[in-house]
Scaffold this active site. Sequence first.
Site, PDB file in Angstrom:
ATOM      1  N   ARG A  69       0.800  -1.225   0.000  1.00 30.88           N
ATOM      2  CA  ARG A  69       0.000   0.000   0.000  1.00 30.88           C
ATOM      3  C   ARG A  69       0.833   1.275   0.000  1.00 30.88           C
ATOM      4  O   ARG A  69       0.342   2.336  -0.378  1.00 30.88           O
ATOM      5  CB  ARG A  69      -1.026  -0.052   1.120  1.00 30.88           C
ATOM      6  N   GLU A 106       4.975  -9.925  15.139  1.00 32.40           N
ATOM      7  CA  GLU A 106       4.340 -10.635  16.251  1.00 32.40           C
ATOM      8  C   GLU A 106       4.223 -12.124  15.952  1.00 32.40           C
ATOM      9  O   GLU A 106       4.262 -12.949  16.846  1.00 32.40           O
ATOM     10  CB  GLU A 106       2.931 -10.082  16.492  1.00 32.40           C
TER      11      GLU A 106
END
Length: 170
Positions: A69, A106
């Site tokens: 993006r 994560e």
Amino acid sequence: MSTCNNEDPRIHGIASSIRVVPNFPKPGIMFQDITTLLLDPQAFKNTVDLFVERYKGKNISVVAGIEARGFIFGPPIALEIGAKFVPLRKPRKLPGEVISEEYVLEYGRDCLEMHIGAVQQGDRALVVDDLVATGGTLCAAINLLERVGADVVECACVIGLPELKSALDG
């Protein structure tokens, strides 16, 4: 918009054009969908304009967009401020010689790559992406650019998630 004055009336229109999709791509995630912003020509233009207003005249020579993006917002910003655009891509997406920077997420590890020679020592760089969450991807982008001698002026993201502690807070 993390780089703009929240008093600007365009901010509300931009924020309200971003759709939040609960539990995507997995349960517990509140996905910030910018595709709805892209469907609103005025909100899209205002987004680019706010960044251009902030960075025009700052002698930025390269806008580095993070896949994917950052590729939407980076090129129009680069064109308007007179800078080159350099894509920072996931592994094995760029032909030719690349420099890589691994980083921890994560849920695992990832990597950004950039063409060797795309950014020169002394270039003043702006990193662009759609969203900053933990800051891991932005930190990897900064490291990649600084390794080749660029001066990273700032990171520009359309969406910030203030409830998450950013890796950029140090």
